[in-house]
Design a protein around this motif. Structure first.
Motif, PDB file in Angstrom:
ATOM      1  N   ARG A   1      -2.093 -62.723  20.898  1.00 31.88           N
ATOM      2  CA  ARG A   1      -1.796 -62.043  19.571  1.00 31.88           C
ATOM      3  C   ARG A   1      -1.233 -62.376  18.327  1.00 31.88           C
ATOM      4  NH1 ARG A   1      -5.236 -60.117  22.085  1.00 31.88           N
ATOM      5  NH2 ARG A   1      -5.394 -58.281  23.313  1.00 31.88           N
ATOM      6  N   PHE A   2      -0.608 -63.821  18.511  1.00 40.74           N
ATOM      7  CA  PHE A   2      -0.306 -64.452  17.446  1.00 40.74           C
ATOM      8  C   PHE A   2      -0.528 -66.079  17.845  1.00 40.74           C
ATOM      9  CE2 PHE A   2       3.299 -64.124  20.052  1.00 40.74           C
ATOM     10  CZ  PHE A   2       3.961 -65.532  20.187  1.00 40.74           C
ATOM     11  N   ALA A   3      -0.399 -66.733  16.496  1.00 37.74           N
ATOM     12  CA  ALA A   3      -0.356 -68.256  16.665  1.00 37.74           C
ATOM     13  C   ALA A   3       0.511 -68.813  15.376  1.00 37.74           C
ATOM     14  CB  ALA A   3      -1.900 -68.678  16.480  1.00 37.74           C
ATOM     15  N   TYR A   4       0.961 -70.034  15.840  1.00 37.19           N
ATOM     16  CA  TYR A   4       1.588 -70.950  14.544  1.00 37.19           C
ATOM     17  C   TYR A   4       0.753 -72.193  14.771  1.00 37.19           C
ATOM     18  CZ  TYR A   4       5.866 -68.452  13.209  1.00 37.19           C
ATOM     19  OH  TYR A   4       6.593 -67.450  12.682  1.00 37.19           O
TER      20      TYR A   4
ATOM     21  N   PHE B   1       6.609 -63.306  22.108  1.00 37.79           N
ATOM     22  CA  PHE B   1       7.198 -62.675  21.310  1.00 37.79           C
ATOM     23  C   PHE B   1       8.214 -61.588  22.062  1.00 37.79           C
ATOM     24  CE2 PHE B   1       8.149 -58.742  18.615  1.00 37.79           C
ATOM     25  CZ  PHE B   1       8.717 -59.245  17.591  1.00 37.79           C
ATOM     26  N   ASN B   2       9.410 -61.732  21.658  1.00 42.55           N
ATOM     27  CA  ASN B   2      10.588 -60.915  22.264  1.00 42.55           C
ATOM     28  C   ASN B   2      10.324 -59.457  21.724  1.00 42.55           C
ATOM     29  OD1 ASN B   2      12.676 -60.063  24.041  1.00 42.55           O
ATOM     30  ND2 ASN B   2      14.219 -60.930  22.588  1.00 42.55           N
ATOM     31  N   GLY B   3       9.191 -58.671  22.169  1.00 43.92           N
ATOM     32  CA  GLY B   3       9.278 -57.330  21.925  1.00 43.92           C
ATOM     33  C   GLY B   3       7.955 -56.811  22.056  1.00 43.92           C
TER      34      GLY B   3
ATOM     35  N   GLN C   1      22.074 -64.645  19.488  1.00 41.61           N
ATOM     36  CA  GLN C   1      22.716 -63.778  20.368  1.00 41.61           C
ATOM     37  C   GLN C   1      21.159 -63.368  20.990  1.00 41.61           C
ATOM     38  OE1 GLN C   1      25.717 -63.154  21.683  1.00 41.61           O
ATOM     39  NE2 GLN C   1      26.212 -64.562  19.920  1.00 41.61           N
ATOM     40  N   ALA C   2      20.105 -63.503  20.501  1.00 40.19           N
ATOM     41  CA  ALA C   2      18.885 -63.100  21.071  1.00 40.19           C
ATOM     42  C   ALA C   2      17.674 -63.974  20.625  1.00 40.19           C
ATOM     43  CB  ALA C   2      18.613 -61.778  20.479  1.00 40.19           C
ATOM     44  N   TYR C   3      16.518 -64.328  21.162  1.00 38.54           N
ATOM     45  CA  TYR C   3      15.696 -65.105  20.277  1.00 38.54           C
ATOM     46  C   TYR C   3      14.576 -64.032  20.017  1.00 38.54           C
ATOM     47  CZ  TYR C   3      13.196 -64.132  24.813  1.00 38.54           C
ATOM     48  OH  TYR C   3      12.547 -63.600  25.987  1.00 38.54           O
ATOM     49  N   THR C   4      13.781 -64.501  18.953  1.00 36.29           N
ATOM     50  CA  THR C   4      12.572 -63.821  18.682  1.00 36.29           C
ATOM     51  C   THR C   4      11.324 -64.390  19.291  1.00 36.29           C
ATOM     52  OG1 THR C   4      13.709 -63.611  16.314  1.00 36.29           O
ATOM     53  CG2 THR C   4      11.087 -63.171  16.538  1.00 36.29           C
ATOM     54  N   LEU C   5      11.108 -65.691  19.274  1.00 36.20           N
ATOM     55  CA  LEU C   5       9.933 -66.124  20.147  1.00 36.20           C
ATOM     56  C   LEU C   5      10.486 -67.114  21.022  1.00 36.20           C
ATOM     57  CD1 LEU C   5       8.266 -66.906  16.693  1.00 36.20           C
ATOM     58  CD2 LEU C   5       7.182 -65.373  18.125  1.00 36.20           C
ATOM     59  N   TRP C   6       9.612 -67.346  22.149  1.00 36.95           N
ATOM     60  CA  TRP C   6      10.065 -68.370  23.195  1.00 36.95           C
ATOM     61  C   TRP C   6       8.851 -69.110  23.372  1.00 36.95           C
ATOM     62  CZ3 TRP C   6      10.473 -66.183  28.998  1.00 36.95           C
ATOM     63  CH2 TRP C   6      10.656 -67.267  29.656  1.00 36.95           C
ATOM     64  N   GLN C   7       8.904 -70.230  23.454  1.00 35.86           N
ATOM     65  CA  GLN C   7       7.910 -71.459  23.832  1.00 35.86           C
ATOM     66  C   GLN C   7       8.265 -71.781  25.391  1.00 35.86           C
ATOM     67  OE1 GLN C   7       7.602 -75.798  23.250  1.00 35.86           O
ATOM     68  NE2 GLN C   7       5.998 -75.059  21.646  1.00 35.86           N
ATOM     69  N   HIS C   8       7.337 -71.085  26.394  1.00 40.12           N
ATOM     70  CA  HIS C   8       7.740 -71.043  27.756  1.00 40.12           C
ATOM     71  C   HIS C   8       7.093 -72.308  28.459  1.00 40.12           C
ATOM     72  CE1 HIS C   8       3.975 -69.075  28.777  1.00 40.12           C
ATOM     73  NE2 HIS C   8       4.436 -68.199  28.080  1.00 40.12           N
ATOM     74  N   ALA C   9       5.898 -72.917  27.840  1.00 32.87           N
ATOM     75  CA  ALA C   9       5.211 -73.787  28.485  1.00 32.87           C
ATOM     76  C   ALA C   9       4.437 -74.611  27.742  1.00 32.87           C
ATOM     77  CB  ALA C   9       4.200 -73.288  29.584  1.00 32.87           C
ATOM     78  N   ASP C  10       3.855 -75.742  28.060  1.00 31.39           N
ATOM     79  CA  ASP C  10       3.380 -76.849  27.027  1.00 31.39           C
ATOM     80  C   ASP C  10       1.550 -76.749  27.479  1.00 31.39           C
ATOM     81  OD1 ASP C  10       3.437 -78.040  29.397  1.00 31.39           O
ATOM     82  OD2 ASP C  10       3.882 -80.113  28.292  1.00 31.39           O
TER      83      ASP C  10
ATOM     84  N   PRO D   1       7.254 -61.128  30.165  1.00 30.92           N
ATOM     85  CA  PRO D   1       7.637 -59.951  29.284  1.00 30.92           C
ATOM     86  C   PRO D   1       7.336 -60.415  27.879  1.00 30.92           C
ATOM     87  CG  PRO D   1       9.790 -60.523  30.084  1.00 30.92           C
ATOM     88  CD  PRO D   1       8.707 -61.451  31.168  1.00 30.92           C
ATOM     89  N   GLY D   2       6.748 -59.411  27.177  1.00 31.93           N
ATOM     90  CA  GLY D   2       6.723 -59.696  25.518  1.00 31.93           C
ATOM     91  C   GLY D   2       5.261 -59.843  25.080  1.00 31.93           C
ATOM     92  N   VAL D   3       4.852 -60.144  23.981  1.00 31.52           N
ATOM     93  CA  VAL D   3       3.618 -60.271  23.426  1.00 31.52           C
ATOM     94  C   VAL D   3       3.175 -61.809  23.447  1.00 31.52           C
ATOM     95  CG1 VAL D   3       2.014 -59.884  21.594  1.00 31.52           C
ATOM     96  CG2 VAL D   3       3.991 -58.306  21.937  1.00 31.52           C
ATOM     97  N   PRO D   4       2.003 -62.075  24.181  1.00 27.74           N
ATOM     98  CA  PRO D   4       1.710 -63.534  24.332  1.00 27.74           C
ATOM     99  C   PRO D   4       1.126 -64.209  22.926  1.00 27.74           C
ATOM    100  CG  PRO D   4       0.413 -62.136  25.762  1.00 27.74           C
ATOM    101  CD  PRO D   4       1.164 -61.263  24.820  1.00 27.74           C
ATOM    102  N   GLY D   5       1.360 -65.349  22.882  1.00 28.73           N
ATOM    103  CA  GLY D   5       0.825 -66.067  21.730  1.00 28.73           C
ATOM    104  C   GLY D   5       0.677 -67.594  21.953  1.00 28.73           C
ATOM    105  N   MET D   6       0.629 -68.482  20.939  1.00 30.97           N
ATOM    106  CA  MET D   6       0.378 -69.908  21.006  1.00 30.97           C
ATOM    107  C   MET D   6       0.685 -70.538  19.842  1.00 30.97           C
ATOM    108  SD  MET D   6      -4.052 -69.306  20.770  1.00 30.97           S
ATOM    109  CE  MET D   6      -4.398 -71.041  20.337  1.00 30.97           C
ATOM    110  N   ASP D   7       0.785 -71.897  20.143  1.00 33.19           N
ATOM    111  CA  ASP D   7       0.848 -72.857  18.784  1.00 33.19           C
ATOM    112  C   ASP D   7       0.091 -74.088  18.991  1.00 33.19           C
ATOM    113  OD1 ASP D   7       2.659 -75.349  19.686  1.00 33.19           O
ATOM    114  OD2 ASP D   7       3.624 -73.456  20.284  1.00 33.19           O
ATOM    115  N   VAL D   8      -0.558 -74.471  17.595  1.00 33.80           N
ATOM    116  CA  VAL D   8      -1.669 -75.641  17.977  1.00 33.80           C
ATOM    117  C   VAL D   8      -1.354 -76.443  16.651  1.00 33.80           C
ATOM    118  CG1 VAL D   8      -3.544 -74.039  18.826  1.00 33.80           C
ATOM    119  CG2 VAL D   8      -3.130 -74.245  16.419  1.00 33.80           C
TER     120      VAL D   8
END
Length: 297
Positions: free
Chosen positions: A112-115, A280-282, A260-269, A87-94
């Motif tokens: 939809r987003f990247a760091y 993204f949590n939303g 109490q809540a997260y905004t972003l979650w890195q769930h896998a490498d 659940p949420g909006v998918p993104g990535m970091d590089v």
């Protein structure tokens, strides 16, 4: 981002992210030569000190996690899985480890987003940063920049200023995500950089207030639950900073103290996108609001 508080294994696993092979920098070459001469003379080379790392390598977000947190809590989604499986909006970091990124393909696959890594300490800047940052924007992704912290190397203010030299300061244009401070295990020595919880909290505050004063917005914080609770002494005064939790699992798990809540979650490498996999949590609309809103959602 955060894993639930497992104990550190006695023999850390090898980090999944390695520095790219290539020309060895002058400092590294000098250090290797000095070590070889010491060994040849029969002397014992000095070990690297937590207090003064001599070489600042390129460490990506999460590069120290696998070596410190229990493998039983790590879970990498298969590359064949859909980006919409969580659940949420998918993104990535590089970072520089991804080099030239195929942003069009990443967007077609659902990102939809990247760091993008901008800096580390006060001596390393990602040579691919400008191209990666612009590349994400060119395909319509929201993008932000992150800094890999070395809290024992220099002050939080000094590292915040160095980070901002990348040109990736947050602006309320609806296209940039807030600055992201990457706080994880020391790649050079003890997990908490030889600092007390009080010293660590002061360092983070120093970095944060500098970013706020220069950009008008607090940075987000990337960490794991184990690192945060251990190295800050369960500090609970940063809940107004967006949390980017690191936990390579099917759920984000227990959050660090203060949130109490997260905004972003890195769930896998690894997965369908280059680099790490995030959500993204939303909704897409809430992600857009997060980019333009000077406060956390």
């Amino acid at each position: 981002m955060k894993l639930s508080t497992p104990s550190c294994p006695s023999t850390p696993e090898t980090s999944p992210k390695r520095r790219p092979q290539g020309i060895v920098g002058a400092k590294t070459a000098a250090a290797l030569l000095a070590t070889m001469l010491l060994i040849a003379s029969g002397a014992t080379p000095a070990t690297a000190s937590d207090e003064s790392p001599t070489v600042q390598n390129d460490h990506a977000m999460g590069s120290t996690i696998r070596g410190h947190e229990s493998a039983g809590h790590l879970f990498t989604l298969q590359a064949t899985e859909s980006a919409s499986s969580l659940p949420g909006v998918p993104g990535m970091d590089v970072s520089s480890h991804q080099g030239v990124v195929d942003w069009t393909k990443a967007a077609e696959n659902g990102a939809r987003f990247a760091y993008v890594k901008a800096s580390e300490g006060t001596e390393y800047s990602n040579p691919y940063f400008a191209d990666q940052y612009a590349g994400a924007a060119s395909v319509g992704m929201l993008r932000g920049a992150y800094h890999f912290a070395l809290p024992n190397a220099s002050s939080g203010a000094a590292q915040a200023s160095y980070f901002l030299q990348s040109g990736a300061a947050w602006t309320p244009d609806g296209e940039a995500l807030p600055a992201l401070l990457d706080l994880e295990y020391n790649p050079y020595g003890s997990s908490c950089y030889g600092m007390t919880p009080g010293q660590m909290v002061s360092w983070i505050s120093d970095f944060s207030t500098t970013i706020l004063s220069r950009t008008g917005r607090l940075p987000a914080i990337y960490t794991t639950t184990d690192w945060w609770n251990t190295c800050t002494g369960r500090a609970n005064g940063f809940g107004n900073h967006p949390l980017h939790i690191a936990r390579w699992s099917a759920t984000p798990g227990e959050l660090p103290a203060g949130w109490q809540a997260y905004t972003l979650w890195q769930h896998a490498d690894s997965g369908v996108f280059p680099g790490d996999q995030n959500v993204f949590n939303g909704t897409v609309q809430q992600l857009a609001a997060f980019a333009s809103n000077p406060g956390p959602i």
